[in-house]
Structures are given as C-alpha cells and as structure tokens.
Design a protein around this motif. Structure first.
Motif, PDB file in Angstrom:
ATOM      1  N   TYR A  41       0.828  -1.198   0.000  1.00 20.26           N
ATOM      2  CA  TYR A  41       0.000   0.000   0.000  1.00 20.26           C
ATOM      3  C   TYR A  41       0.862   1.246   0.000  1.00 20.26           C
ATOM      4  O   TYR A  41       2.056   1.200   0.311  1.00 20.26           O
ATOM      5  CB  TYR A  41      -0.940   0.007   1.217  1.00 20.26           C
ATOM      6  CG  TYR A  41      -0.222   0.094   2.545  1.00 20.26           C
ATOM      7  CD1 TYR A  41      -0.114   1.303   3.213  1.00 20.26           C
ATOM      8  CD2 TYR A  41       0.366  -1.030   3.128  1.00 20.26           C
ATOM      9  CE1 TYR A  41       0.551   1.391   4.433  1.00 20.26           C
ATOM     10  CE2 TYR A  41       1.026  -0.956   4.340  1.00 20.26           C
ATOM     11  CZ  TYR A  41       1.112   0.261   4.985  1.00 20.26           C
ATOM     12  OH  TYR A  41       1.775   0.352   6.173  1.00 20.26           O
ATOM     13  N   ASP A  43       1.309   4.736   1.873  1.00 18.89           N
ATOM     14  CA  ASP A  43       0.896   5.377   3.126  1.00 18.89           C
ATOM     15  C   ASP A  43       0.571   6.856   2.891  1.00 18.89           C
ATOM     16  O   ASP A  43       0.661   7.363   1.764  1.00 18.89           O
ATOM     17  CB  ASP A  43       1.935   5.170   4.230  1.00 18.89           C
ATOM     18  CG  ASP A  43       3.236   5.928   4.014  1.00 18.89           C
ATOM     19  OD1 ASP A  43       3.294   6.830   3.144  1.00 18.89           O
ATOM     20  OD2 ASP A  43       4.201   5.619   4.732  1.00 18.89           O
ATOM     21  N   LEU A  85      -3.730  -1.643  10.580  1.00 16.36           N
ATOM     22  CA  LEU A  85      -4.076  -0.785   9.444  1.00 16.36           C
ATOM     23  C   LEU A  85      -5.543  -0.916   9.060  1.00 16.36           C
ATOM     24  O   LEU A  85      -6.162   0.055   8.632  1.00 16.36           O
ATOM     25  CB  LEU A  85      -3.215  -1.140   8.226  1.00 16.36           C
ATOM     26  CG  LEU A  85      -1.719  -0.954   8.403  1.00 16.36           C
ATOM     27  CD1 LEU A  85      -0.973  -1.519   7.203  1.00 16.36           C
ATOM     28  CD2 LEU A  85      -1.411   0.527   8.578  1.00 16.36           C
ATOM     29  N   MET A  86      -6.063  -2.131   9.154  1.00 16.50           N
ATOM     30  CA  MET A  86      -7.462  -2.361   8.811  1.00 16.50           C
ATOM     31  C   MET A  86      -7.966  -3.612   9.496  1.00 16.50           C
ATOM     32  O   MET A  86      -7.224  -4.558   9.722  1.00 16.50           O
ATOM     33  CB  MET A  86      -7.661  -2.483   7.294  1.00 16.50           C
ATOM     34  CG  MET A  86      -7.049  -3.725   6.697  1.00 16.50           C
ATOM     35  SD  MET A  86      -7.511  -4.118   4.986  1.00 16.50           S
ATOM     36  CE  MET A  86      -7.777  -2.579   4.235  1.00 16.50           C
ATOM     37  N   ASP A 107     -14.959  -0.218   7.786  1.00 20.07           N
ATOM     38  CA  ASP A 107     -13.713  -0.445   8.517  1.00 20.07           C
ATOM     39  C   ASP A 107     -13.640   0.529   9.693  1.00 20.07           C
ATOM     40  O   ASP A 107     -13.331   1.706   9.510  1.00 20.07           O
ATOM     41  CB  ASP A 107     -12.502  -0.247   7.601  1.00 20.07           C
ATOM     42  CG  ASP A 107     -11.186  -0.523   8.313  1.00 20.07           C
ATOM     43  OD1 ASP A 107     -11.182  -0.777   9.538  1.00 20.07           O
ATOM     44  OD2 ASP A 107     -10.153  -0.475   7.633  1.00 20.07           O
ATOM     45  N   VAL A 109     -11.476   0.740  11.976  1.00 17.79           N
ATOM     46  CA  VAL A 109     -10.111   1.197  12.242  1.00 17.79           C
ATOM     47  C   VAL A 109      -9.859   2.513  11.511  1.00 17.79           C
ATOM     48  O   VAL A 109      -9.299   3.459  12.065  1.00 17.79           O
ATOM     49  CB  VAL A 109      -9.071   0.129  11.832  1.00 17.79           C
ATOM     50  CG1 VAL A 109      -7.660   0.672  11.942  1.00 17.79           C
ATOM     51  CG2 VAL A 109      -9.232  -1.120  12.686  1.00 17.79           C
ATOM     52  N   LYS A 110     -10.290   2.585  10.254  1.00 23.90           N
ATOM     53  CA  LYS A 110     -10.096   3.793   9.442  1.00 23.90           C
ATOM     54  C   LYS A 110     -11.307   4.723   9.464  1.00 23.90           C
ATOM     55  O   LYS A 110     -11.270   5.777   8.833  1.00 23.90           O
ATOM     56  CB  LYS A 110      -9.825   3.403   7.992  1.00 23.90           C
ATOM     57  CG  LYS A 110      -8.516   2.713   7.764  1.00 23.90           C
ATOM     58  CD  LYS A 110      -8.355   2.443   6.278  1.00 23.90           C
ATOM     59  CE  LYS A 110      -7.011   1.848   5.987  1.00 23.90           C
ATOM     60  NZ  LYS A 110      -6.835   1.604   4.552  1.00 23.90           N
ATOM     61  N   GLN A 111     -12.375   4.298  10.149  1.00 27.04           N
ATOM     62  CA  GLN A 111     -13.635   5.042  10.114  1.00 27.04           C
ATOM     63  C   GLN A 111     -14.097   5.222   8.668  1.00 27.04           C
ATOM     64  O   GLN A 111     -14.503   6.310   8.251  1.00 27.04           O
ATOM     65  CB  GLN A 111     -13.501   6.392  10.821  1.00 27.04           C
ATOM     66  CG  GLN A 111     -13.279   6.270  12.318  1.00 27.04           C
ATOM     67  CD  GLN A 111     -14.454   5.604  13.012  1.00 27.04           C
ATOM     68  OE1 GLN A 111     -15.552   6.106  12.993  1.00 27.04           O
ATOM     69  NE2 GLN A 111     -14.217   4.447  13.605  1.00 27.04           N
ATOM     70  N   ALA A 112     -14.034   4.135   7.891  1.00 28.03           N
ATOM     71  CA  ALA A 112     -14.395   4.170   6.476  1.00 28.03           C
ATOM     72  C   ALA A 112     -15.686   3.401   6.233  1.00 28.03           C
ATOM     73  O   ALA A 112     -15.890   2.327   6.800  1.00 28.03           O
ATOM     74  CB  ALA A 112     -13.276   3.554   5.639  1.00 28.03           C
TER      75      ALA A 112
END
Length: 176
Positions: A41, A43, A85-86, A107, A109-112
């Motif tokens: 990925y 960053d 990370l996720m 997700d 973790v990412k608030q996605a």
C-alpha cells in the motif's frame, strides 16, 4: 465464546447460497474460506509499504449475502507494536433487478464506509464507486485461481483515463 454471541453467529452464518440465486452467488462464492498473504500500500506520506494480511469469506443472511473480513497486518504474523491498518468487513448482496452486486465496506479502524456496485468484467470482478472528491475508485479481483487471487484498489482523477494504484493484496488460500 459467550451465549450472547452464539445467537448472533448462528443467525448470521449460512451453509449455502439461497436457492433462488445460486448461480449469481457463485461469482463471490469462489472466495469462500480463509486466505493469507501480503498487502502492498501507499501510506499517507506517499511511501510504498508492505505488511501481512488475512481475509475470510462466508455465506450470511440465509445465503442471500457473502460477508468477508479483511485484516492487516494479519493476526498470525503481526509484529509486537505493529499498528493495525485495517480490520473491516464487506457485505455483498446480489441485486436481481439490476443484475449487479450492492456492496458495503465498513472499517472501524479507518472510520471508512464505502458503498459500491460490483460486476464481472471478463475474468475479473470490478467494484466501483465515486469518492467524496469525485474521483472514480475501483476495487478489483484479478488473476483469480482456485488457490490465489490479486486484489487492487485503484483511483482515477480523469474518469478512467489514468489510474493510480493505492493498494494491492496478494492472497493464497489457507491450507490449515
């Protein structure tokens, strides 16, 4: 596991696809089970990085949906102190009226939260949505075999003229 969770899992999990959509559900059912591999990925600073990953697919909601969980770095190979990370989940529901897949990724973790449409294109599966800034985003399953697949997250600012790869999973089916 406690009894409160047992009821949720019992009512969420399904052993097979719903009888009224078996053929259509096969598009994603090829991924049922557990997968291990790597995530490459970019960053936030634009640096390309790599970590371990695990993914798990299963039937849910009386076989009317397929749910998965994507975790990076993987729980098995996470190094001490390595940042999560996720740890997110996708629901994929076949839409017979439009002959496509309605897909939601969440997700915490990412608030996605992403909503997209998925469909088969040749030998690949393409899931697509528009980002808040208008860019086109595709999540693609490519190089699919019985024991491996390549997943790509790519973004285009010019409506598909040029693509920037933001992340790639290289996954192999878990054998034990």
């Amino acid at each position: 596991m406690n009894k409160r969770n047992d009821a949720l899992l019992l009512n969420l999990h399904a052993d097979a696809p719903a009888p009224d959509r078996v053929t259509q559900m096969m598009l994603y059912s090829q991924f049922l089970g557990s997968w291990d591999g790597t995530l490459e990925y970019v960053d936030l600073e634009g640096v390309r990085r790599e970590t371990t990953a695990e993914v798990h697919f299963g039937w849910v909601l009386e076989g009317r949906a397929i749910q998965d969980v994507w975790i990076a770095p993987s729980r098995r190979n996470r190094k001490e102190g390595e940042r999560l990370l996720m740890h997110g989940s996708t629901f994929r529901v076949y839409d017979p009226q439009n002959d496509n897949w309605q897909i939601t990724w969440i997700d915490p973790v990412k608030q996605a939260v992403n909503r997209m449409i998925g469909h088969k294109v040749g030998n690949e599966i393409v899931q697509e949505y528009r980002m808040d800034d208008g860019r086109r985003c595709q999540w693609m399953f490519t190089d699919i075999t019985a024991d491996s697949f390549h997943w790509i997250n790519r973004v285009s600012a010019d409506d598909g003229g040029n693509w920037e790869i933001r992340g790639e999973f290289f996954l192999q089916r878990r054998t034990c």
